[in-house]
Structure formats: C-alpha cells, structure tokens
Design an enzyme around this catalytic site. Structure first.
Site, PDB file in Angstrom:
ATOM      1  N   GLY A 276       4.951   4.467  -8.938  1.00 52.75           N
ATOM      2  CA  GLY A 276       5.156   3.629  -7.504  1.00 52.75           C
ATOM      3  C   GLY A 276       5.837   4.238  -6.529  1.00 52.75           C
ATOM      4  CB  SER A 277       7.969   3.064  -3.890  1.00 51.02           C
ATOM      5  OG  SER A 277       6.917   2.432  -3.080  1.00 51.02           O
TER       6      SER A 277
END
Length: 485
Positions: free
Chosen positions: A213-214
C-alpha cells in the site's frame, strides 16, 4: 582341470567379484546417501543422543534440552517463551525437519559441524560439543511487538539502522515449538497447526510478502528525488486531482477527498497520502527507473538471508502505464515483507545507507570461541544520497507530527513514519491490510530504530482499518522499547 569345473570356477569367481563391487559401491557411494536419508532412524538417534546447543537472546538461552521418558531418543528440544520467539527459533523436532535458526544451524547445534571438531575428535570420530547461536534480538522489543499485536493476525520487524541488527521478528498468531519436539506427540500438534486457517507456522515477518500500500510511496518519492524529477520534497508536483489512470476511464481517488492533493508537494502528498501524486509520479518516472530504486532497497532480491532466507519482495516488470501507476501506490503486483519495509525506513534513517540486516550476531563453538562474527561482516551500501534521505526524514516526520501517522508520536523521540492501507482480494472484497513503517531517534541518547508492522486481520470494523489505527500503535510500542534509556 575338467573344462566344466573350470568354467564353473570362473563363473563363481565373477560372482564373488560382483558381490565385492556391489558391497564397495553401497559402502562408499550409496552409504552417505543412506546415512543422510530423512527416514534413517539412526540420524535422529544420533542427533538426540546428547543435549543440543542453545540459541541465545540477550545473554540467556531461550532453548534447552530435556531427558525423554521413553523410546530410543534420549533428549528432546525445549523452549522458553516458545510462542514469543517462534518466528526466530523455528523448531527442532524429533519427527520433522528443523526450521528457522534451528534449521540453519542444525549442524552447529547438534555438534556435527566440522568446525567444532578438535584434532582428537577427528581421530576418535567423537561427536564434538555443540555450538551456540547468539542472536541480535532485543527481548524488550520482541515482547513489545508480540504484546501489541495481541490477537491480531500480522507481523512486525525492528532493525537498528546503523548496525543492521534485527531487534525483533514477530509473527502472529504464533505457536509453541515445544508441541512439535517430542515424536510421541508431534503428529497431533502438526496436524492441528497445519489445519489452522490462520497458518501459525508461516513466518509472516520474513516469508509472507503482501501489497505494501502507501508505505511504498517512500520508495517512489526516493526515486523521484534521486532522478531529479523533483529537486525537493517542498517543490510542487504536476498532479491532477482526481487522476485518471493512463489509457483507461478509471479514476483514482484519494482516501481523504478534502486533502490538498492537487499539485501537492511530496511532503504534503506523504502527509495526506495522496494517491494521485504518487500514481502519476510512477508514470513520469517509468517502471524501469522505479524498479531500479526499489531493487536498491532490496526488492526482487532472491537471496536475502538474515540468515533465514526471506521471501523476495517484488516490484513487477512488463507493465502498461495504468499498471505502473498502481505500483506507485503499492498496489497491482507490488509485494513486500515487513522486513523489506523496515529496511526502507532503516536506509532513510541512516542517511541513505543500507546496512545488511541480520538476526545472528555470532556463532561459537562448545568452548565459547567465536566461529563467525556477523556483526563484523555486515556490509553497508549507499543506496540513495544523504540529501534525499534527509529530505525524506523530514517529510516522514511531518506525517507523524500532523499527518496520517499521529499515533506514533513519542515524547523525547524524533519519529518519522508512513502509513499504508492496502487493498486485499478481488475488488477489495476482503479486509484491507494495515501497514506502518517508521524510524525513531532518541533526542537524549541518539539511539535509533526502524520498524515495520502489518496487520492482516483484526476485530476492528472495516471502516476502522488503517495504518494509523492498527499498525502505528504497535510500531510505537516497539520504538519505545528499543529507545528507552
């Protein structure tokens, strides 16, 4: 001599020679293979005829050996706080092949490593005294991670950025290796553990890469700064909001629709975790440049030994631009282990220099003499410039101080971090993964630590799943334990 008798004698002699050749072949060629066969009971009898050497944490043995009550195996392996350290030790079983450190150093721990033999041992063929494995694990950091993860399914890793020493390796749910040591009871425990859908035998910290993810946006930001796409984390980027993936009609939205993500600087984009900025940045850089930077951090490394072989974290290849854009936010086919994401934060915290991570400090022989010193052998590589590292440190501090990572704030410690919430399942049908990676530096002592945490599943409602809500508190507990005076 009668011709018939002579022929019979020659034939009998040939049979004798054939038997001698076969015996020689079995003894000298097939003998070792038979000796090494996993089904050869004599191997287990020999291994457990004497106590095994121990695995050490902070000067204390977390393993031992106990006399068995029956059968032909005299000793069995024992563990202190087995569930706490299972992801470190693995298990040494009378029935199953050893794993983790027990497997890597099996010969050292059972006394058959040739480096342990004295001259007299070689002459008498006596089994040498077993050696010892001294780990880099900090028991306080290990326990902090284990307790903070609790009943969540996840993993955590802590690394000293300056030395590469791994301070904690935790995978939950865990298991007690002691249940697998005794041949009389191991079978039942083995079936139960393998039938468990939560897969407690899987080392999630080292051997289960997931979409980061981020948190992967740190790698994208590093690539952009190193490439010169942007000269500073405070330079405005060219970023439309909303952003349509190239060649598609798919609009990539930001989690916080009111965040100032249009043309945001890298600092602001990390602070609010702006998807549009990093997806477009990945396309601007191109997959080759982004992959090159990712590989400097350790992605796509199929030989990452710590010394347990870590499963490779992956940055993919042969993508179109829309897929490349998704890799910029740590999705599509990007995967990472907690170890890998801890390495990213460690390199940034250490001025762009990555020291090879390792969780064994030394191995010694039965007399305590050092056979190998892994701390001395640890190598360091400058993977991004010190300027890039300093800028990312500053931006990561902004994330914690007034962005998405406020749950990691620690009094008296400079903390930089990055949250991540990665989609899971087709069309994000399953609970997202909650990530947090960070570094902490004590303002008083200067001690440093880098950590990464992933929570795969918890009791939290889907709407409450976030890196800041689930993973950051675990990272905070680990950093506090590592940096306490």
């Amino acid at each position: 001599m009668n011709k018939t008798i002579r022929r019979a004698s020659v034939f009998a002699l040939l049979l004798v020679f054939a038997l001698l050749l076969r015996a020689t072949w079995v003894q000298f060629y097939e003998g070792q293979a038979l000796a090494d066969d996993k089904d050869n009971r004599r191997n287990a009898i020999e291994t457990y005829a004497e106590p095994l050497g121990n695995i050490i944490v902070a000067g204390k043995a977390i393993t031992g050996s106990a006399v068995t009550t029956g059968g032909d195996l005299r000793y069995k392996r024992t563990y202190t706080n087995g569930e706490l350290y299972a992801a470190v030790t693995g298990y040494a079983s009378q029935s199953y092949a050893p794993t983790q450190l027990e497997g890597i150093y099996a010969d050292l721990l059972n006394g058959t490593d040739t480096r342990l033999k004295t001259a007299l041992d070689t002459v008498t063929d006596k089994r040498a005294d077993p050696g010892t494995v001294i780990t880099t694990i900090d028991p306080d950091v290990q326990k902090a991670a284990y307790d903070a993860l609790g009943d969540k399914k996840g993993a955590a890793v802590a690394v000293d950025p300056t030395t590469g020493q791994i301070l904690a390796v935790v995978s939950t749910p865990s298991y007690d290796p002691s249940t697998l040591t005794d041949a009389n009871t191991a079978g039942t425990a083995w079936k139960k553990l393998n039938a468990d859908s939560d897969k407690p035998l899987t080392n999630r910290a080292l051997r289960q890469p997931l979409a980061p993810g981020s948190t992967f946006k740190l790698v994208v930001a590093a690539a952009a700064l190193e490439d010169g796409l942007y000269s500073s984390v405070d330079e405005k980027t060219d970023s439309q909001d909303p952003y349509t993936l190239p060649g598609t009609r798919t609009v990539l939205k930001n989690e916080n629709t009111s965040a100032p993500c249009e043309n945001a600087t890298i600092r602001v984009a990390l602070q609010y975790s702006c998807n549009n900025v990093f997806a477009h940045m990945a396309v601007q850089l191109g997959q080759d440049k982004l992959r090159a930077t990712a590989e400097k951090f350790g992605f796509n490394d199929t030989g990452q030994d710590v010394p347990v072989r870590a499963y490779p974290s992956v940055y993919p290849s042969d993508m179109d631009e829309s897929s490349t854009a998704l890799t910029g936010i740590g999705q599509f086919d990007v995967t990472a282990t907690p170890l890998q994401m801890a390495m990213v934060s460690a390199a940034i915290a250490n001025g762009g220099k990555l020291v090879s991570p390792h969780m064994v400090s030394q191995i010694t022989d039965g007399g305590g003499d050092v056979l190998e010193d892994y701390d001395e052998e640890a190598s360091a590589t400058q993977i991004v410039s010190s300027s890039t590292a300093e800028q990312l440190q500053s931006a990561m501090q902004t994330v914690v101080e007034k962005g998405t990572g406020t749950n990691a704030i620690i009094d008296g410690v400079t903390v930089g971090g990055k949250t991540g919430t990665a989609q899971n399942g087709e069309n994000n049908s399953k609970a997202p993964y909650a990530w947090f990676t960070s570094y902490g530096k004590s303002d008083s002592s200067g001690k440093e630590v880098a950590v990464a945490v992933v929570v795969e599943q918890s009791d939290a409602a889907r709407s409450e799943v976030s890196g800041n809500g689930l993973a950051a508190p675990v990272a905070k507990a680990m950093m506090e334990a590592a940096l306490k005076s």
